[in-house]
Design a protein around this motif. Sequence first.
Motif, mmCIF file in Angstrom:
data_model
loop_
_atom_site.group_PDB
_atom_site.id
_atom_site.type_symbol
_atom_site.label_atom_id
_atom_site.label_comp_id
_atom_site.label_asym_id
_atom_site.label_seq_id
_atom_site.Cartn_x
_atom_site.Cartn_y
_atom_site.Cartn_z
ATOM 1 N N TYR A 52 -2.240 -2.615 5.790
ATOM 2 C CA TYR A 52 -3.485 -2.057 6.310
ATOM 3 C C TYR A 52 -3.256 -0.951 7.344
ATOM 4 C CZ TYR A 52 -5.821 -6.006 4.071
ATOM 5 O OH TYR A 52 -6.298 -6.908 3.157
ATOM 6 N N ASP A 53 -2.036 -0.454 7.443
ATOM 7 C CA ASP A 53 -1.773 0.647 8.370
ATOM 8 C C ASP A 53 -2.576 1.884 7.967
ATOM 9 O OD1 ASP A 53 -0.011 -1.029 9.594
ATOM 10 O OD2 ASP A 53 1.763 0.230 9.319
ATOM 11 N N SER A 103 0.847 -1.202 0.000
ATOM 12 C CA SER A 103 0.000 0.000 0.000
ATOM 13 C C SER A 103 0.877 1.244 0.000
ATOM 14 C CB SER A 103 -0.926 -0.004 1.229
ATOM 15 O OG SER A 103 -1.778 -1.114 1.219
ATOM 16 N N PRO A 104 1.331 1.702 -1.187
ATOM 17 C CA PRO A 104 2.197 2.883 -1.236
ATOM 18 C C PRO A 104 1.453 4.189 -1.037
ATOM 19 C CG PRO A 104 2.388 1.497 -3.217
ATOM 20 C CD PRO A 104 1.148 1.099 -2.500
ATOM 21 N N PRO A 162 -10.242 -3.930 3.410
ATOM 22 C CA PRO A 162 -9.809 -5.338 3.372
ATOM 23 C C PRO A 162 -10.615 -6.201 2.418
ATOM 24 C CG PRO A 162 -9.820 -4.547 5.640
ATOM 25 C CD PRO A 162 -10.448 -3.465 4.814
ATOM 26 N N GLN A 163 -11.927 -5.985 2.344
ATOM 27 C CA GLN A 163 -12.738 -6.835 1.475
ATOM 28 C C GLN A 163 -12.402 -6.630 0.005
ATOM 29 O OE1 GLN A 163 -13.870 -4.509 3.557
ATOM 30 N NE2 GLN A 163 -15.625 -3.349 2.724
ATOM 31 N N LEU A 222 -2.609 6.213 8.699
ATOM 32 C CA LEU A 222 -2.100 7.438 9.291
ATOM 33 C C LEU A 222 -2.763 8.593 8.537
ATOM 34 C CD1 LEU A 222 -0.138 8.804 11.304
ATOM 35 C CD2 LEU A 222 1.593 8.748 9.474
ATOM 36 N N GLY A 223 -3.912 9.033 9.039
ATOM 37 C CA GLY A 223 -4.676 10.028 8.296
ATOM 38 C C GLY A 223 -5.141 9.444 6.970
ATOM 39 N N TYR A 224 -4.817 10.106 5.870
ATOM 40 C CA TYR A 224 -5.219 9.623 4.553
ATOM 41 C C TYR A 224 -4.185 8.679 3.940
ATOM 42 C CZ TYR A 224 -2.303 13.673 3.358
ATOM 43 O OH TYR A 224 -1.284 14.583 3.286
ATOM 44 N N LEU A 225 -3.124 8.350 4.699
ATOM 45 C CA LEU A 225 -2.051 7.498 4.203
ATOM 46 C C LEU A 225 -2.094 6.121 4.855
ATOM 47 C CD1 LEU A 225 0.853 10.102 4.435
ATOM 48 C CD2 LEU A 225 -0.460 9.488 2.382
ATOM 49 N N ALA A 226 -1.559 5.134 4.161
ATOM 50 C CA ALA A 226 -1.460 3.776 4.701
ATOM 51 C C ALA A 226 -0.191 3.663 5.548
ATOM 52 C CB ALA A 226 -1.460 2.752 3.575
ATOM 53 N N GLY A 227 -0.113 4.471 6.597
ATOM 54 C CA GLY A 227 1.047 4.460 7.473
ATOM 55 C C GLY A 227 2.064 5.508 7.085
ATOM 56 N N SER A 228 3.196 5.488 7.772
ATOM 57 C CA SER A 228 4.242 6.484 7.549
ATOM 58 C C SER A 228 4.910 6.300 6.197
ATOM 59 C CB SER A 228 5.308 6.378 8.647
ATOM 60 O OG SER A 228 6.044 5.163 8.506
#
Length: 305
Positions: free
Chosen positions: A58-59, A27-28, A34-35, A61-67
């Motif tokens: 699946y992280d 997830s860049p 998930p479904q 962080l706001g609108y991002l998939a993690g840091s």
Amino acid sequence: MESHADRPHPILLPPKLKPGDRIRFVSPASTPEPQEVMRQVTLLKEWGFAVDFGAHVYDKLGYLAGSDEDRLADLDDAFRDPGVRAIFATRGGKGSYRIADRIDFEAVRRDPKPLVGFSDITILHLMLWKRCRLIGIGGGLLGDTADRDAIRRMLTSDDDVVIEADSQEATAALTTSGKADGRLIGGNLDMLMTAAGWALPLLRGAILFVEAVNMQRGQLDRGLTMLRKAGHLDGVAGIAIGQFVGFDLSLRVNAIDIVRHHLASLDVPILGGLPVGHGIRHRAILHGAQATLDVQAGRLTMRQR
């Protein structure tokens, strides 16, 4: 002026996948549902592939998939892992542009493998072409059967990929005449604008592909003005135009009028109406493939050899 990053490298055409090969989801950009991911996983397994996931897929962080660091680490790990034979972005959204220039390009060159994704993922395709000449797949597995089957063929065979223009698409009105050959470069127009000056490859001699979604007229006009006046569109061989989704085309001056104004001065063959982008049907393209744009036939042909 041509930069070191724009100097030609050998074309990297990744090996075709075989049954049992492993595909990794990363997830860049934004966090997926998930479904939606599992629908894709089920299909890939039915095709005979193994599937695994980046550690931060699946992280949130706001609108991002993690840091940035974690999203980049998952992408780099996939390119570095010799057991991974293709990489699928779970979705687009926002954020790929924050990490595009930090990819482990040496790992990409050592072991080329296709990246599959579109929308925000466009900027990764652009940078991977600019720095590595890696051919990637601009599309996703959530369209109809024809869309999914096209991606399967891109992954497993070296057959030509042909997309026929659809006269019902709004951008069909932009079609002109002529024929052009060149490397197919482009994708989501918002990402092409974002890439200008740092991630956008040289387009001289290329067939530029564009599609757009949910842009305001002023945003569209400003972005195309910048691309044109900064010289980024100089020397393009032709333009392939996909779907423009989320635009009010009943306006007196609408998105189609704005695009026509900016592209007419280039005086190159334009084929609109391609069912590629954010529509219900969204065929995949091969970023970086040698392509032929035949306006009279209404056809874009991409070659994998």
